[in-house]
Design a protein around this motif. Sequence first.
Motif: not given
Lengths: 746, 151
Positions: A235-238, A269-280, A299-302, A323-328
């Motif tokens: 999470f926090g990468l694309k 909408a309420a159930f349109d959770t978007r975890t990762f915008n772009e997928l391979v 694949i390279e991620w950023e 928010p941006a960032g890699l959470e722990s």
Amino acid sequence: MKNTYSRRSFLKVSALSGGGMMLGFNWFAKDIKAANLAPGGLNVDPEWVQVNGYIKITADNRVTIMAPNPEFGQNVKTSLPMIVAEELDVDWKAVVVEQAPYNTSLYVRQFAGGSQSVRTTWKPLRAAGATARQMLREAAAQTWNVPVEEVSTKAGNLYHEKSGKSATYGDLAAKAATMPVPTDAPLKPVKDFKIVRSSQKNVDGVNIVTGKSLFGLDYRAPGMLIAMIQHPPAFGLKLKSLDAGRSRKMPGIKDVFTITVFPEGYERAAFDTRTFNELVVVVGNSTWEVMNARKKLNIEWEPITETKETVNAWGRKREELIPAGLESSEAHLNKMLEMAQKPATQLRKDGDPESAFQNAARIVERTYTAPFLAHNTMEPMNCFAHVTETEALFVTPLQAPEFAEKTLAKRLELPVEKIDIQMTRMGGGFGRRAYPHYMVEAALISRQVKAPVKLVYTREDDMTYGIYRPAYTATYRAALDAANNLTGFHVKGGGIPEHAVHANRFPAGAVDNYLAEGWEIPSNITIGAFRAPRSNFIAAAEQSFLDELAEVMGKDPIDFRLELLKRAKENPVGTANDYDADRYAGVLKLVKEKSNWGSPEKSGLHRGVAAYFCHNSYAAHVIDMTMKDGQPAVENVYSAVDCGIVINPDAAANMVEGAVIDGIGNALYGALTLKDGVPEQNNFNSYRIIRHNEIPRHIEVHFVENDIDPTGLGEPPFPPVFGALANALYRATGKRYYRQPFSKEL
Amino acid sequence: MAKFNLKINGKTRQVDVDPSTPILWVLRDHLDLQGTKYGCGIALCGACTVHLDGMAVRACQLPVSAVKKQEITTIEGLSETGDHPVQQAWLEHDVAQCGYCQAGQIMSAVALLKNNPNPGDADIEAYMSGNICRCGTYARIKAAIKTAANK
């Protein structure tokens, strides 16, 4: 054949071609006024428009009742038709339950969630069965030239006692189809129920034990390709760049490309959770070939940048900060404990809690935490889609077809009439399948490759995709005066990214000075509804706290709760309390009796109790346990549940047993933790699920017997399990458990 | 790709697949036998349990090339109509909730009873703990196994 129904009625009658009748009705017509359904009659609101269920009676007396389920194990495919059969007065063994036809335009309000299925369909289903029965009686009265009041029914037959005349429903079904649809069909008195309140087997039982293709993942179609997605590892990468050269050359591979699930600026909408915008995406001929080709992706991620998104939840718009960032998880916990000390948003205040705490002789304060949880449905997310520029077909396990259809229409720019969603049986749901991102993904893939496609998530894809139960914290404080009276109560709850406080829930209403507050921490970890959302944590915290408080006050934990409920019943504080103090006390009294509470503990057994109200029903559990080689072993669980009238008692008991086992498992072992944005669990080797050797030796389920309309069962027994276990663990180990999962604290 | 002749549920079936393909995907993708379920892919949930010469194995970790002349039995081969005593016991106890894991549970239970016709609690727990049920039907599974053992 004359049609006598009104186009705008919720009930429509028609003749079957081979002779017989079909009564169409709306399972989800929830506007039926309670007063109209008192035994004796109902008034049909002419504004009901959607017909989506039916009763068919053929000339040879075959009775079919359609079940428009989303079924994920709550057994509604059996219990809902039972309600119809009861009022229709047929022999249940002779009823055929038919799967809903595949036409989602009919299924408005169809939803598996919130323990709503029986509660919201109870009245329309009774009305439908009663109406069909009344029309058959009218047909008999005309045929035999006798008053309709003298025509009785029994098990699919019509009788006129005085003349000795009788007929089967099938004999008179064709004639019944010509009768006007009555608006005042009498309902059975609850005391006369024969099918409802009797245990009936799952109508899909044989299909399940013989391994028939029932589930989404089982679906196949000619020319179908298999697709898999590759999402960022954290999470926090694309996605930054994709080199698919090696994957494309692998055997059986058709294509490799990327999709954008919800584009920038898309109002979700309420159930349109978007975890990762772009997928391979990798598409190929077979599952194994696609799995292997996916491993060869380069694949390279950023890092993502902070974004704000608009969510439109049924007309209420809110901004969501990602928010941006890699959470722990370690940092999450520290941040939550820090936030717990800071001022928060007031959710409810009664009396003067500040003074109560300032003047207290004694203050008890405890803080509870719980991690993210993954749903881990046994059948991972999957979806068959065949989507062109002009129409779309889906075959998939899902909980909320209505919401999914709207999302798909918007994202695919298709009218809803061009979208056909066929629901399969679900291999578990627990809330997870209310989020239709996997349908959007499958649709975009099918459009791209111009072919029917089945999108398959591996277990790892499923567990690391997000949409987790939030991570939570709650701080409870109680003020006691010098005479040991509870004078103030304070709950302050927070979470990532939302808190779990139900401000109007017990013990609100039972304490003069009460304060409820909430705080939240934004996160790029996505969350979703998980069996008894919010309640599944807050019940654990609250019920553990009440147990500790009772101990501090020198009171029996059940008697202490009953005292508070007595106060809430006789002299409630505030008017917004969301529970019925009598029903709440009822499950505590029942579990007290059935567990023989108060008798000396059997040697080596340690008991804990908890109760909770949520999703309109009440549940209490007493857990007896021992410690064996330092590990908890639950011996007995006594459960008391008030969900009103129980439709199918044995199946209902199964659901409660499951909730007990699921609750113990999640309380002891459940955790989805993160390190630098990466989920530390991705399969069952790292995510511990309760297994055969860890379940209670004995589970005893008792229902409060009353004639209250059914109020729901899938969720309510689940939350109080956590508290009962924590309290039993305390008795067994002498240590209180404040942090889930408890196995890490042993 | 390579051709394999497999004995499945009493019939010989030929498939042309990569030798590393697990039996699970051979059954599901190539032979249209959907009763054997995918749950984890690493032999930790038991949803894909089948019999290899009567022994319970996890089909997700069994490459097609490793199966020689051994006979594979899937849930479809147990009994098409559900009249096997273990299936009957499952129906009697109305075990299933969602039902997804139950084919694997049944295949494990049948193998258990073959080796131990009268298992005690500890035997059942030990043998069955490789099969996960997320709905929590374990207590009924145990009861059903005891019922089947008595038949």
